[in-house]
Motif scaffolding. Structure first.
Motif, PDB file in Angstrom:
ATOM      1  N   ALA A   1      -0.664   5.427 -15.702  1.00  0.00           N
ATOM      2  CA  ALA A   1      -1.400   4.955 -16.880  1.00  0.00           C
ATOM      3  C   ALA A   1      -2.210   3.705 -16.552  1.00  0.00           C
ATOM      4  O   ALA A   1      -3.351   3.544 -17.014  1.00  0.00           O
ATOM      5  CB  ALA A   1      -0.434   4.672 -18.020  1.00  0.00           C
ATOM      6  N   LEU A   2      -1.635   2.813 -15.730  1.00  0.00           N
ATOM      7  CA  LEU A   2      -2.370   1.610 -15.322  1.00  0.00           C
ATOM      8  C   LEU A   2      -3.621   1.974 -14.528  1.00  0.00           C
ATOM      9  O   LEU A   2      -4.697   1.402 -14.731  1.00  0.00           O
ATOM     10  CB  LEU A   2      -1.477   0.710 -14.451  1.00  0.00           C
ATOM     11  N   ILE A   3      -3.470   2.943 -13.628  1.00  0.00           N
ATOM     12  CA  ILE A   3      -4.586   3.322 -12.752  1.00  0.00           C
ATOM     13  C   ILE A   3      -5.648   4.105 -13.511  1.00  0.00           C
ATOM     14  O   ILE A   3      -6.839   4.050 -13.177  1.00  0.00           O
ATOM     15  CB  ILE A   3      -4.074   4.132 -11.538  1.00  0.00           C
ATOM     16  N   ARG A   4      -5.251   4.825 -14.548  1.00  0.00           N
ATOM     17  CA  ARG A   4      -6.245   5.550 -15.348  1.00  0.00           C
ATOM     18  C   ARG A   4      -7.292   4.600 -15.925  1.00  0.00           C
ATOM     19  O   ARG A   4      -8.433   4.981 -16.162  1.00  0.00           O
ATOM     20  CB  ARG A   4      -5.556   6.303 -16.509  1.00  0.00           C
ATOM     21  N   ASN A   5      -6.877   3.342 -16.161  1.00  0.00           N
ATOM     22  CA  ASN A   5      -7.804   2.326 -16.694  1.00  0.00           C
ATOM     23  C   ASN A   5      -8.224   1.324 -15.616  1.00  0.00           C
ATOM     24  O   ASN A   5      -8.516   0.174 -15.912  1.00  0.00           O
ATOM     25  CB  ASN A   5      -7.129   1.586 -17.862  1.00  0.00           C
ATOM     26  N   PHE A   6      -8.243   1.781 -14.360  1.00  0.00           N
ATOM     27  CA  PHE A   6      -8.471   0.885 -13.218  1.00  0.00           C
ATOM     28  C   PHE A   6      -9.842   0.226 -13.264  1.00  0.00           C
ATOM     29  O   PHE A   6     -10.863   0.895 -13.361  1.00  0.00           O
ATOM     30  CB  PHE A   6      -8.332   1.690 -11.928  1.00  0.00           C
ATOM     31  N   LYS A   7      -9.822  -1.107 -13.190  1.00  0.00           N
ATOM     32  CA  LYS A   7     -11.068  -1.879 -13.109  1.00  0.00           C
ATOM     33  C   LYS A   7     -11.105  -2.705 -11.814  1.00  0.00           C
ATOM     34  O   LYS A   7     -12.078  -3.360 -11.515  1.00  0.00           O
ATOM     35  CB  LYS A   7     -11.189  -2.841 -14.300  1.00  0.00           C
ATOM     36  N   GLY A   8     -10.025  -2.703 -11.089  1.00  0.00           N
ATOM     37  CA  GLY A   8      -9.872  -3.509  -9.882  1.00  0.00           C
ATOM     38  C   GLY A   8      -8.406  -3.861  -9.723  1.00  0.00           C
ATOM     39  O   GLY A   8      -7.642  -3.858 -10.686  1.00  0.00           O
TER      40      GLY A   8
ATOM     41  N   ASP B   1      -5.054  -5.821  -9.475  1.00  0.00           N
ATOM     42  CA  ASP B   1      -4.596  -7.055 -10.106  1.00  0.00           C
ATOM     43  C   ASP B   1      -3.093  -7.220  -9.885  1.00  0.00           C
ATOM     44  O   ASP B   1      -2.417  -6.349  -9.318  1.00  0.00           O
ATOM     45  CB  ASP B   1      -4.934  -7.085 -11.598  1.00  0.00           C
ATOM     46  N   GLU B   2      -2.566  -8.363 -10.321  1.00  0.00           N
ATOM     47  CA  GLU B   2      -1.158  -8.680 -10.080  1.00  0.00           C
ATOM     48  C   GLU B   2      -0.228  -7.699 -10.774  1.00  0.00           C
ATOM     49  O   GLU B   2       0.862  -7.401 -10.272  1.00  0.00           O
ATOM     50  CB  GLU B   2      -0.864 -10.110 -10.523  1.00  0.00           C
ATOM     51  N   ALA B   3      -0.631  -7.183 -11.942  1.00  0.00           N
ATOM     52  CA  ALA B   3       0.223  -6.248 -12.674  1.00  0.00           C
ATOM     53  C   ALA B   3       0.446  -4.964 -11.880  1.00  0.00           C
ATOM     54  O   ALA B   3       1.574  -4.453 -11.799  1.00  0.00           O
ATOM     55  CB  ALA B   3      -0.395  -5.932 -14.032  1.00  0.00           C
ATOM     56  N   ILE B   4      -0.614  -4.437 -11.273  1.00  0.00           N
ATOM     57  CA  ILE B   4      -0.496  -3.212 -10.475  1.00  0.00           C
ATOM     58  C   ILE B   4       0.390  -3.459  -9.265  1.00  0.00           C
ATOM     59  O   ILE B   4       1.275  -2.655  -8.954  1.00  0.00           O
ATOM     60  CB  ILE B   4      -1.886  -2.705 -10.046  1.00  0.00           C
ATOM     61  N   ILE B   5       0.161  -4.574  -8.574  1.00  0.00           N
ATOM     62  CA  ILE B   5       0.958  -4.901  -7.392  1.00  0.00           C
ATOM     63  C   ILE B   5       2.430  -5.031  -7.760  1.00  0.00           C
ATOM     64  O   ILE B   5       3.321  -4.482  -7.092  1.00  0.00           O
ATOM     65  CB  ILE B   5       0.449  -6.197  -6.734  1.00  0.00           C
ATOM     66  N   ARG B   6       2.719  -5.744  -8.841  1.00  0.00           N
ATOM     67  CA  ARG B   6       4.102  -5.950  -9.272  1.00  0.00           C
ATOM     68  C   ARG B   6       4.785  -4.621  -9.602  1.00  0.00           C
ATOM     69  O   ARG B   6       5.914  -4.368  -9.164  1.00  0.00           O
ATOM     70  CB  ARG B   6       4.131  -6.874 -10.494  1.00  0.00           C
TER      71      ARG B   6
ATOM     72  N   LYS C   1     -11.541   7.925  -8.506  1.00  0.00           N
ATOM     73  CA  LYS C   1     -11.619   6.697  -9.306  1.00  0.00           C
ATOM     74  C   LYS C   1     -11.362   5.465  -8.442  1.00  0.00           C
ATOM     75  O   LYS C   1     -11.964   4.410  -8.624  1.00  0.00           O
ATOM     76  CB  LYS C   1     -10.617   6.753 -10.455  1.00  0.00           C
ATOM     77  N   LEU C   2     -10.471   5.632  -7.459  1.00  0.00           N
ATOM     78  CA  LEU C   2     -10.124   4.525  -6.568  1.00  0.00           C
ATOM     79  C   LEU C   2     -11.040   4.457  -5.341  1.00  0.00           C
ATOM     80  O   LEU C   2     -10.880   3.577  -4.497  1.00  0.00           O
ATOM     81  CB  LEU C   2      -8.668   4.663  -6.113  1.00  0.00           C
ATOM     82  N   GLY C   3     -11.996   5.375  -5.243  1.00  0.00           N
ATOM     83  CA  GLY C   3     -12.908   5.394  -4.102  1.00  0.00           C
ATOM     84  C   GLY C   3     -12.256   5.863  -2.818  1.00  0.00           C
ATOM     85  O   GLY C   3     -12.618   5.434  -1.721  1.00  0.00           O
ATOM     86  N   LEU C   4     -11.294   6.781  -2.940  1.00  0.00           N
ATOM     87  CA  LEU C   4     -10.518   7.251  -1.790  1.00  0.00           C
ATOM     88  C   LEU C   4     -10.914   8.672  -1.402  1.00  0.00           C
ATOM     89  O   LEU C   4     -11.385   9.449  -2.240  1.00  0.00           O
ATOM     90  CB  LEU C   4      -9.026   7.210  -2.133  1.00  0.00           C
ATOM     91  N   PRO C   5     -10.712   9.042  -0.141  1.00  0.00           N
ATOM     92  CA  PRO C   5     -11.100  10.383   0.318  1.00  0.00           C
ATOM     93  C   PRO C   5     -10.171  11.460  -0.223  1.00  0.00           C
ATOM     94  O   PRO C   5      -8.964  11.248  -0.396  1.00  0.00           O
ATOM     95  CB  PRO C   5     -10.993  10.276   1.840  1.00  0.00           C
TER      96      PRO C   5
END
Length: 341
Positions: free
Chosen positions: A179-186, A188-193, A268-272
């Motif tokens: 759910a966090l990644i669905r709204n990915f803007k870059g 951040d600390e929340a994703i890392i945590r 969305k994440l710019g990954l292959p």
């Protein structure tokens, strides 16, 4: 749970003081030495500096032996502390050295890359490459892991992208992270945590990968094969991204998983989403993977977001998934990674 601390580098002296080590040595690479070592040294008495060259090719037994020798020369003991300051290569080697020198010294890790902060530095896996990725290693939990978000400020965009491959893996394993990644803007600390805590919780339940922890290998059996076939020119996170797409195709065939969700996430994440190798050559490398128990390929495949299975998968199923995600499959991909064949 593993001792994770989220905070600035200035937190490091207090973590060291709690351990009351006989001596403190920092293991880092040339790039991180220039950017962060002086700040990491601040407040720590008479630290020893050990610097290795950058690159996956230096994650070797030769490098390990040189570090053992240096620690001996410095009078390092079992009550001394080795701190790995750097990305996954540094944290893996630091863990392996600490676990083997005098049968175990104190260990602290300060991961400075996104990939290391969400994955490589967490969970106590150590290792060096030997005719394959991480073929020689141990399980050895560090006394602490300090995740200092500030170190990402000097990280090149390509290394952020590299780390996002592991973030994508967690998104498939956990609905909250998805759910966090669905709204990915870059990043951040929340994703890392959330990624770090998810891995730490899994590791706590299965520290030596006898069951549950094997879910963390999602995308990795194929990813490691791709890394090796590219002579490690394709970075780990990008190879894992390709592996996630393969795993999703397997999940689609066996369990009805919607592989389009993975493709959408990766884009969305710019990954292959495609790999540059033939199915047969990848299968040969996959059979040599350390996770191929009893000589058979054990594979992690998604059933739905937040639910995966770990089981042996028939070679013909894997081959179809590999062919469907190859550049030669006919549906071009603008995300072809630099350095691929």
């Amino acid at each position: 749970m593993e001792s994770l601390t989220f905070g600035p580098l200035s937190t490091l002296p207090s973590l060291v003081e709690e351990l009351n080590p006989h001596k403190v040595a920092f293991l880092t690479n040339m790039t991180v030495e220039r950017l962060w070592l002086k700040k990491a040294f601040s407040g720590i008495e008479n630290p020893i500096k050990i610097v290795i060259p950058d690159g996956e090719e230096y994650k070797s037994l030769e490098t390990t032996m040189a570090i053992w020798k240096r620690l001996q020369e410095e009078g390092f003991t079992r009550k001394s502390l080795l701190i790995g300051l750097g990305g996954g290569v540094v944290t893996d080697i630091a863990g392996f050295v600490a676990s083997t020198y005098m049968r175990g010294t104190l260990l602290g890790l300060v991961p400075t890359t996104l990939l290391a902060q969400v994955d490589a530095a967490i969970g106590g896996k150590t290792g060096v490459n030997f005719n394959g990725k991480n073929m020689i290693g141990t399980f050895y939990l560090p006394n602490f892991v300090l995740i200092a978000h500030e170190t990402l400020s000097t990280l090149p965009d390509e290394e952020i992208r590299n780390g996002l491959g592991e973030v994508a893996k967690y998104a498939l394993l956990d609905k909250k992270i998805y759910a966090l990644i669905r709204n990915f803007k870059g990043i951040d600390e929340a994703i890392i945590r959330e990624c770090a805590l998810f891995k730490a919780e899994v590791v706590e339940k299965d520290p030596e990968e006898r069951g549950l922890r094997r879910i963390l290998n999602l995308g990795h059996t194929t990813g490691h094969a791709i890394e090796k076939l590219s002579n490690y020119r394709i970075k780990h996170g990008l190879a894992v991204s390709m592996g996630l797409m393969v795993a999703s195709k397997v999940g689609e065939e066996l369990y009805g998983f919607d592989s389009g969700k993975t493709e959408e996430l990766l884009e969305k994440l710019g990954l292959p989403t495609k790999h540059p190798f033939g199915a047969d050559e990848i299968l040969r490398e996959m059979a040599l993977d350390k996770k191929a128990w009893y000589g058979k390929i054990v594979f992690v495949a998604p059933v739905e977001i937040g639910d995966v299975v770990v089981e042996e998968v028939a070679e013909e199923v894997l081959k179809r998934a590999l062919e469907a995600t190859s550049y030669d499959s006919g549906s071009g991909d603008s995300q072809k990674p630099e350095g691929s064949a």
